[in-house]
Motif scaffolding. Structure first.
Motif, mmCIF file in Angstrom:
data_model
loop_
_atom_site.group_PDB
_atom_site.id
_atom_site.type_symbol
_atom_site.label_atom_id
_atom_site.label_comp_id
_atom_site.label_asym_id
_atom_site.label_seq_id
_atom_site.Cartn_x
_atom_site.Cartn_y
_atom_site.Cartn_z
ATOM 1 N N TYR A 92 0.885 -1.226 -0.057
ATOM 2 C CA TYR A 92 0.145 -0.147 -0.112
ATOM 3 C C TYR A 92 0.914 1.348 -0.041
ATOM 4 C CZ TYR A 92 -3.282 3.651 1.706
ATOM 5 O OH TYR A 92 -3.994 4.574 1.788
ATOM 6 N N GLU A 93 2.085 1.374 0.770
ATOM 7 C CA GLU A 93 2.956 2.305 0.848
ATOM 8 C C GLU A 93 3.438 2.603 -0.485
ATOM 9 O OE1 GLU A 93 1.786 0.856 4.766
ATOM 10 O OE2 GLU A 93 2.932 -0.277 3.323
ATOM 11 N N GLN A 94 3.832 1.579 -1.027
ATOM 12 C CA GLN A 94 4.452 1.881 -2.358
ATOM 13 C C GLN A 94 3.678 2.436 -3.391
ATOM 14 O OE1 GLN A 94 6.191 -1.903 -3.576
ATOM 15 N NE2 GLN A 94 8.105 -1.565 -2.277
ATOM 16 N N ALA A 95 2.304 1.851 -3.366
ATOM 17 C CA ALA A 95 1.136 2.520 -4.146
ATOM 18 C C ALA A 95 0.995 3.957 -3.964
ATOM 19 C CB ALA A 95 0.107 1.548 -4.113
ATOM 20 N N VAL A 96 1.011 4.388 -2.579
ATOM 21 C CA VAL A 96 0.740 5.550 -2.578
ATOM 22 C C VAL A 96 1.720 6.518 -2.952
ATOM 23 C CG1 VAL A 96 0.556 7.117 -0.475
ATOM 24 C CG2 VAL A 96 -0.909 5.190 -0.468
ATOM 25 N N GLU A 97 3.024 6.295 -2.482
ATOM 26 C CA GLU A 97 4.255 6.861 -3.207
ATOM 27 C C GLU A 97 4.167 7.054 -4.803
ATOM 28 O OE1 GLU A 97 8.869 6.032 -3.206
ATOM 29 O OE2 GLU A 97 7.790 5.447 -1.333
ATOM 30 N N GLY A 109 -1.557 11.790 -6.387
ATOM 31 C CA GLY A 109 -1.670 13.059 -7.269
ATOM 32 C C GLY A 109 -1.894 12.714 -8.868
ATOM 33 N N LEU A 110 -1.605 11.044 -9.044
ATOM 34 C CA LEU A 110 -2.059 10.681 -10.431
ATOM 35 C C LEU A 110 -3.269 9.861 -10.473
ATOM 36 C CD1 LEU A 110 1.757 9.416 -10.791
ATOM 37 C CD2 LEU A 110 0.670 11.308 -12.106
ATOM 38 N N ALA A 111 -3.668 8.975 -9.536
ATOM 39 C CA ALA A 111 -4.704 7.940 -9.786
ATOM 40 C C ALA A 111 -5.725 8.896 -8.839
ATOM 41 C CB ALA A 111 -4.469 6.750 -8.996
ATOM 42 N N ASP A 112 -6.837 8.576 -9.171
ATOM 43 C CA ASP A 112 -8.071 9.537 -8.587
ATOM 44 C C ASP A 112 -8.455 8.726 -6.981
ATOM 45 O OD1 ASP A 112 -8.510 11.098 -10.688
ATOM 46 O OD2 ASP A 112 -9.087 9.429 -11.847
ATOM 47 N N LEU A 113 -8.131 7.804 -6.921
ATOM 48 C CA LEU A 113 -8.344 7.059 -5.606
ATOM 49 C C LEU A 113 -7.511 5.946 -5.623
ATOM 50 C CD1 LEU A 113 -10.600 6.555 -3.493
ATOM 51 C CD2 LEU A 113 -12.083 5.243 -5.065
ATOM 52 N N ILE A 114 -6.820 5.906 -4.227
ATOM 53 C CA ILE A 114 -5.965 4.732 -3.931
ATOM 54 C C ILE A 114 -6.658 3.908 -2.679
ATOM 55 C CG2 ILE A 114 -3.709 4.073 -3.248
ATOM 56 C CD1 ILE A 114 -2.742 6.654 -4.321
ATOM 57 N N LEU A 115 -6.901 2.875 -2.964
ATOM 58 C CA LEU A 115 -7.892 1.944 -2.285
ATOM 59 C C LEU A 115 -6.844 1.342 -1.037
ATOM 60 C CD1 LEU A 115 -10.250 0.569 -4.643
ATOM 61 C CD2 LEU A 115 -10.812 2.233 -2.914
ATOM 62 N N ASN A 116 -7.443 1.105 0.240
ATOM 63 C CA ASN A 116 -6.848 0.410 1.217
ATOM 64 C C ASN A 116 -6.698 -1.201 0.896
ATOM 65 O OD1 ASN A 116 -5.937 -0.612 3.755
ATOM 66 N ND2 ASN A 116 -6.390 1.444 4.597
ATOM 67 N N ASP A 117 -5.702 -1.825 1.479
ATOM 68 C CA ASP A 117 -5.770 -3.347 1.177
ATOM 69 C C ASP A 117 -6.381 -3.998 2.360
ATOM 70 O OD1 ASP A 117 -3.931 -3.245 3.002
ATOM 71 O OD2 ASP A 117 -2.206 -3.694 1.811
ATOM 72 N N TYR A 118 -6.589 -3.513 3.182
ATOM 73 C CA TYR A 118 -7.379 -4.004 4.304
ATOM 74 C C TYR A 118 -6.718 -5.342 4.878
ATOM 75 C CZ TYR A 118 -11.047 -0.842 3.423
ATOM 76 O OH TYR A 118 -11.550 0.536 3.178
ATOM 77 N N GLY A 119 -5.507 -5.370 4.824
ATOM 78 C CA GLY A 119 -4.688 -6.389 5.377
ATOM 79 C C GLY A 119 -4.713 -7.558 4.372
#
Length: 194
Positions: A145-150, A154-164
């Protein structure tokens, strides 16, 4: 578990792009019938136009709408490895737009084995996402998740949580099925004995 259901549908229906966990690496996707959204994925990733996206769903049934009848050997691989880390490349039909497949006559299809991804597909229109990995071209795929956020803030409109429900971190194996022949395009998480 998936808290952002309304937001996911709103973003996708408005031609947006979402980032999400799968069983392999993080994905970036949009609705397949939205050419503007598909073009945005290419822009976000700085992806070469000749590299096609693939189609992913929570059920093979939804993906069959986009392809010609799958050869028997492909059906066997699907029975054995779906859901899972195998992408099958097969002949597309007229429902798969050329802008997804870079004008190729084939398309890759996959059913990831991840609960969060399954829930996303259950609620979205058509239950299918046009998708690729959530990273810039020629950079490593996002595995957390951290790498996806990084990669995608500012590019994707929504970054979803992986909920574990974490990605395992190894890309899918990509196999093309043509008649009674199987061609391995990328050896990934699943080792195919041919």
């Amino acid at each position: 578990m998936l808290k952002e259901k309304d937001e996911i549908i709103k973003v996708l229906n408005n031609g947006g792009v979402i980032a999400y966990v799968t069983d392999t690496v993080w994905g970036l996707g949009c609705l397949p019938n939205n050419e503007k959204a598909v073009k945005r994925i290419y822009e976000i990733k700085k992806r070469e136009a000749q590299k096609p996206l693939i189609l992913m769903s929570n059920d093979i049934y939804h993906l069959l709408n986009y392809v010609k009848p799958i050869p028997k050997i492909g059906q066997k691989l699907i029975k054995k490895h779906f859901p899972g880390a195998l992408t099958i490349v097969t002949e597309k039909n007229e429902n798969t737009p050329d802008y997804i497949t870079s004008n190729m006559v084939t398309v890759g299809i996959r059913v990831p084995d991840n609960e969060v991804f399954r829930q996303i597909c259950e609620i979205i229109p058509g239950h299918v996402l046009a998708t690729t990995s959530a990273n810039l071209s020629h950079q490593p795929s996002a595995k957390t998740y951290e790498q996806a956020v990084e990669n995608m803030t500012g590019l994707a409109d929504l970054i979803l949580n992986d909920y574990g429900h974490y990605a395992k971190g190894l890309e899918s194996t990509v196999a093309g099925v043509f008649g009674d022949e199987v061609r391995i395009f990328r050896q990934g998480a699943i080792k195919l004995d041919l």
